[in-house]
Design a protein around this motif. Structure first.
Motif, PDB file in Angstrom:
ATOM      1  N   GLN A   1      -2.716  40.708   2.511  1.00 43.07           N
ATOM      2  CA  GLN A   1      -2.794  41.949   1.731  1.00 43.07           C
ATOM      3  C   GLN A   1      -2.746  43.173   2.645  1.00 43.07           C
ATOM      4  O   GLN A   1      -2.008  44.127   2.394  1.00 43.07           O
ATOM      5  N   ASP A   2      -3.539  43.118   3.736  1.00 41.68           N
ATOM      6  CA  ASP A   2      -3.558  44.245   4.663  1.00 41.68           C
ATOM      7  C   ASP A   2      -2.203  44.431   5.324  1.00 41.68           C
ATOM      8  O   ASP A   2      -1.747  45.550   5.539  1.00 41.68           O
ATOM      9  N   ALA A   3      -1.547  43.316   5.669  1.00 43.42           N
ATOM     10  CA  ALA A   3      -0.251  43.407   6.322  1.00 43.42           C
ATOM     11  C   ALA A   3       0.803  43.979   5.371  1.00 43.42           C
ATOM     12  O   ALA A   3       1.628  44.808   5.758  1.00 43.42           O
ATOM     13  N   VAL A   4       0.765  43.516   4.097  1.00 44.69           N
ATOM     14  CA  VAL A   4       1.710  44.034   3.110  1.00 44.69           C
ATOM     15  C   VAL A   4       1.452  45.510   2.870  1.00 44.69           C
ATOM     16  O   VAL A   4       2.381  46.326   2.760  1.00 44.69           O
ATOM     17  N   GLN A   5       0.171  45.887   2.796  1.00 49.84           N
ATOM     18  CA  GLN A   5      -0.182  47.291   2.606  1.00 49.84           C
ATOM     19  C   GLN A   5       0.333  48.134   3.763  1.00 49.84           C
ATOM     20  O   GLN A   5       0.869  49.220   3.582  1.00 49.84           O
ATOM     21  N   TYR A   6       0.150  47.601   4.983  1.00 54.45           N
ATOM     22  CA  TYR A   6       0.633  48.300   6.170  1.00 54.45           C
ATOM     23  C   TYR A   6       2.152  48.458   6.112  1.00 54.45           C
ATOM     24  O   TYR A   6       2.694  49.517   6.420  1.00 54.45           O
ATOM     25  N   ALA A   7       2.816  47.377   5.702  1.00 54.70           N
ATOM     26  CA  ALA A   7       4.277  47.427   5.609  1.00 54.70           C
ATOM     27  C   ALA A   7       4.725  48.431   4.558  1.00 54.70           C
ATOM     28  O   ALA A   7       5.672  49.188   4.761  1.00 54.70           O
ATOM     29  N   MET A   8       4.018  48.441   3.386  1.00 51.63           N
ATOM     30  CA  MET A   8       4.369  49.390   2.324  1.00 51.63           C
ATOM     31  C   MET A   8       4.167  50.827   2.780  1.00 51.63           C
ATOM     32  O   MET A   8       4.971  51.715   2.505  1.00 51.63           O
ATOM     33  N   ALA A   9       3.076  51.074   3.551  1.00 49.68           N
ATOM     34  CA  ALA A   9       2.823  52.411   4.061  1.00 49.68           C
ATOM     35  C   ALA A   9       3.920  52.830   5.032  1.00 49.68           C
ATOM     36  O   ALA A   9       4.377  53.965   5.029  1.00 49.68           O
ATOM     37  N   SER A  10       4.367  51.879   5.862  1.00 43.10           N
ATOM     38  CA  SER A  10       5.436  52.178   6.817  1.00 43.10           C
ATOM     39  C   SER A  10       6.723  52.501   6.094  1.00 43.10           C
ATOM     40  O   SER A  10       7.448  53.429   6.441  1.00 43.10           O
TER      41      SER A  10
ATOM     42  N   TYR B   1       0.115  55.073  -2.504  1.00 42.23           N
ATOM     43  CA  TYR B   1      -0.686  54.238  -3.405  1.00 42.23           C
ATOM     44  C   TYR B   1      -0.310  52.772  -3.213  1.00 42.23           C
ATOM     45  O   TYR B   1       0.772  52.455  -2.734  1.00 42.23           O
ATOM     46  N   TYR B   2      -1.255  51.905  -3.556  1.00 44.04           N
ATOM     47  CA  TYR B   2      -0.975  50.467  -3.607  1.00 44.04           C
ATOM     48  C   TYR B   2      -1.552  49.921  -4.902  1.00 44.04           C
ATOM     49  O   TYR B   2      -2.627  50.310  -5.315  1.00 44.04           O
ATOM     50  N   SER B   3      -0.762  49.030  -5.533  1.00 43.50           N
ATOM     51  CA  SER B   3      -1.094  48.566  -6.880  1.00 43.50           C
ATOM     52  C   SER B   3      -1.864  47.257  -6.855  1.00 43.50           C
ATOM     53  O   SER B   3      -1.565  46.355  -6.062  1.00 43.50           O
ATOM     54  N   GLN B   4      -2.864  47.141  -7.707  1.00 47.53           N
ATOM     55  CA  GLN B   4      -3.596  45.877  -7.820  1.00 47.53           C
ATOM     56  C   GLN B   4      -2.735  44.776  -8.439  1.00 47.53           C
ATOM     57  O   GLN B   4      -3.089  43.602  -8.387  1.00 47.53           O
ATOM     58  N   ASN B   5      -1.610  45.148  -9.025  1.00 47.52           N
ATOM     59  CA  ASN B   5      -0.680  44.138  -9.532  1.00 47.52           C
ATOM     60  C   ASN B   5      -0.003  43.400  -8.378  1.00 47.52           C
ATOM     61  O   ASN B   5       0.481  42.284  -8.546  1.00 47.52           O
ATOM     62  N   VAL B   6       0.062  44.052  -7.191  1.00 45.20           N
ATOM     63  CA  VAL B   6       0.639  43.420  -5.995  1.00 45.20           C
ATOM     64  C   VAL B   6      -0.472  42.874  -5.104  1.00 45.20           C
ATOM     65  O   VAL B   6      -0.402  41.762  -4.608  1.00 45.20           O
ATOM     66  N   LEU B   7      -1.542  43.666  -4.894  1.00 46.85           N
ATOM     67  CA  LEU B   7      -2.683  43.280  -4.064  1.00 46.85           C
ATOM     68  C   LEU B   7      -3.939  43.309  -4.924  1.00 46.85           C
ATOM     69  O   LEU B   7      -4.535  44.372  -5.123  1.00 46.85           O
ATOM     70  N   PRO B   8      -4.339  42.142  -5.496  1.00 45.95           N
ATOM     71  CA  PRO B   8      -5.475  42.117  -6.422  1.00 45.95           C
ATOM     72  C   PRO B   8      -6.776  42.622  -5.809  1.00 45.95           C
ATOM     73  O   PRO B   8      -7.644  43.112  -6.516  1.00 45.95           O
ATOM     74  N   GLY B   9      -6.922  42.508  -4.479  1.00 44.56           N
ATOM     75  CA  GLY B   9      -8.137  43.015  -3.831  1.00 44.56           C
ATOM     76  C   GLY B   9      -9.392  42.311  -4.271  1.00 44.56           C
ATOM     77  O   GLY B   9     -10.415  42.939  -4.514  1.00 44.56           O
ATOM     78  N   GLY B  10      -9.309  40.955  -4.383  1.00 49.80           N
ATOM     79  CA  GLY B  10     -10.481  40.197  -4.838  1.00 49.80           C
ATOM     80  C   GLY B  10     -11.665  40.312  -3.899  1.00 49.80           C
ATOM     81  O   GLY B  10     -12.803  40.133  -4.295  1.00 49.80           O
ATOM     82  N   GLY B  11     -11.419  40.610  -2.607  1.00 48.89           N
ATOM     83  CA  GLY B  11     -12.513  40.679  -1.647  1.00 48.89           C
ATOM     84  C   GLY B  11     -13.208  42.029  -1.589  1.00 48.89           C
ATOM     85  O   GLY B  11     -14.201  42.189  -0.887  1.00 48.89           O
ATOM     86  N   LEU B  12     -12.688  43.031  -2.314  1.00 45.51           N
ATOM     87  CA  LEU B  12     -13.304  44.354  -2.292  1.00 45.51           C
ATOM     88  C   LEU B  12     -14.570  44.371  -3.145  1.00 45.51           C
ATOM     89  O   LEU B  12     -14.594  43.839  -4.246  1.00 45.51           O
ATOM     90  N   ASN B  13     -15.599  45.017  -2.614  1.00 46.55           N
ATOM     91  CA  ASN B  13     -16.871  45.119  -3.344  1.00 46.55           C
ATOM     92  C   ASN B  13     -16.912  46.460  -4.062  1.00 46.55           C
ATOM     93  O   ASN B  13     -17.378  47.464  -3.535  1.00 46.55           O
ATOM     94  N   ILE B  14     -16.355  46.496  -5.290  1.00 48.53           N
ATOM     95  CA  ILE B  14     -16.265  47.734  -6.061  1.00 48.53           C
ATOM     96  C   ILE B  14     -17.135  47.588  -7.307  1.00 48.53           C
ATOM     97  O   ILE B  14     -16.745  46.927  -8.271  1.00 48.53           O
ATOM     98  N   PRO B  15     -18.356  48.156  -7.300  1.00 45.86           N
ATOM     99  CA  PRO B  15     -19.228  48.038  -8.475  1.00 45.86           C
ATOM    100  C   PRO B  15     -18.641  48.806  -9.659  1.00 45.86           C
ATOM    101  O   PRO B  15     -18.166  49.929  -9.517  1.00 45.86           O
TER     102      PRO B  15
END
Length: 363
Positions: A208-217, A294-308
């Motif tokens: 996820q981080d690598a894809v995010q990095y690639a998308m940002a680039s 921006y990055y979409s949760q449809n691509v990166l679900p972010g299951g490991g993020l702790n978002i109350p």
């Protein structure tokens, strides 16, 4: 190539961290196994000693049996000899009635015959007495041997009992250790499963981080390309206006108007790529001194993020229970509140390029 290297690095870090508790549990299991092996060796030695003692007891019992037989035989011989002795006594003292010492003396042809007769009777008596004493001495000797063997048998029996107690203790200890080993193996297996799950999660997170990095680039490259294209369009408009001016006054007015319109269009294009509010179509804006993507949760679900209180807002952004927009940044610590073109956000993630705020959306 860079993307796969990033994924591999994150995954290896996760595996190394997870391997530490597994190695500690494996070492504990190995130590328990060594203890069990030691106790098992002691138990085997004790059982061998018990077998040796049983062999000694059997040998002693055979000796005792032989002594019993010998004592019985001697008692029988003694009894037989005693019966013969009684017969001889009867012969000398009962059947030869009246044959007293005087009659023996009177019946003797000479004093020498008398002495011989008396000595003969005395020698027979002494012989019988000696034989009875010898029998009794043998019987007493055998009785002493038998007593010694009985004592040895008792000692051997005590030794066997000690070995039995030792074996019972060792068997109980081994049973406890085997149960402890089973529990340790179960913990090791559970830890291995957890480590495998953590490694898999680390791999997904790295991807996820690598894809995010690639998308940002990619977004950064697109923004640069758009700026270059806008600059080229503006230069072309200015050149066109200059050419129209040299054609005449009426043309000049018309061309100026066209040039002005073109210039205004160029300015609008530059504004949409460098300011304003981030949208799904716009993709990249520059706001409050930072670059926004921006990055979409449809691509990166972010299951490991702790978002109350994680939820999707009406504008399509992912927000927490306090209404903060969830963003990613490599420049601010997690939990930092930042201002974005879409509102106030809070840093819940990292991994984007420096100087960039990555907004989490449902676009």
């Amino acid at each position: 190539m860079k993307l796969s290297k990033i994924i591999i690095c994150f995954t290896l870090i996760g595996c190394i961290v997870a391997a530490a508790p597994i190695e500690a549990l494996a070492a504990s299991s190995s130590e328990i196994e060594q203890e069990i092996a030691g106790y098992t060796s002691d138990l085997d030695a004790s059982r061998e000693r018990s077998e040796e003692l049983e062999t000694e007891i059997s040998a002693k019992q055979e000796e005792v049996g032989a002594l019993y037989s010998e004592v019985e035989s001697l008692n029988l011989e003694k009894q037989t000899y005693y019966e013969g002795m009684k017969q001889r006594i009867i012969y000398f003292y009962e059947e030869r009635q009246g044959n007293t010492l005087i009659s023996t003396l009177m019946g003797a042809g000479s004093f020498s015959d008398f002495i011989s007769a008396v000595e003969f009777q005395q020698s027979i008596y002494d012989y019988d007495t000696d034989q009875m004493d010898e029998y009794q001495a043998l019987i007493d000797e055998l009785a002493e041997k038998q007593a010694a063997l009985d004592a040895d048998l008792e000692d051997l029996g005590d030794m066997v009992e000690e070995q039995n107690v030792l074996q019972a203790t060792l068997e109980a200890t081994i049973s406890d250790k085997e149960e402890e080993l089973s529990e340790a193996k179960a913990r090791e297996a559970a830890e291995a499963a957890a480590a495998a799950a953590a490694a898999e999660e680390a791999k997904k997170r790295a991807e996820q981080d690598a894809v995010q990095y690639a998308m940002a680039s990619v977004s950064s490259s697109s923004s640069s390309s758009s700026s270059v294209s806008s600059s080229s369009s503006s230069s072309s408009s200015v050149s066109s206006s200059s050419g129209s001016s040299s054609s005449g006054s009426s043309s000049s007015g018309s061309s100026s108007s066209q040039g002005s319109s073109s210039s205004g269009s160029s300015s609008s294009s530059s504004q949409s790529s460098s300011g304003g509010v981030l949208t799904k179509e716009k993709g990249v804006v520059y706001y409050n001194g930072h670059r926004e993507t921006y990055y979409s949760q449809n691509v990166l679900p972010g299951g490991g993020l702790n978002i109350p209180g994680r939820h999707v807002a009406e504008d399509g952004t992912i927000r927490d229970e306090d209404g903060y927009i969830c963003v990613a940044s490599s420049d601010y610590p997690l939990g930092t509140v930042v201002e974005t073109s879409l509102g106030t956000g809070k840093v819940y993630d990292t991994g984007c390029a420096s100087g960039t705020i990555d907004i989490y959306t449902n676009w």
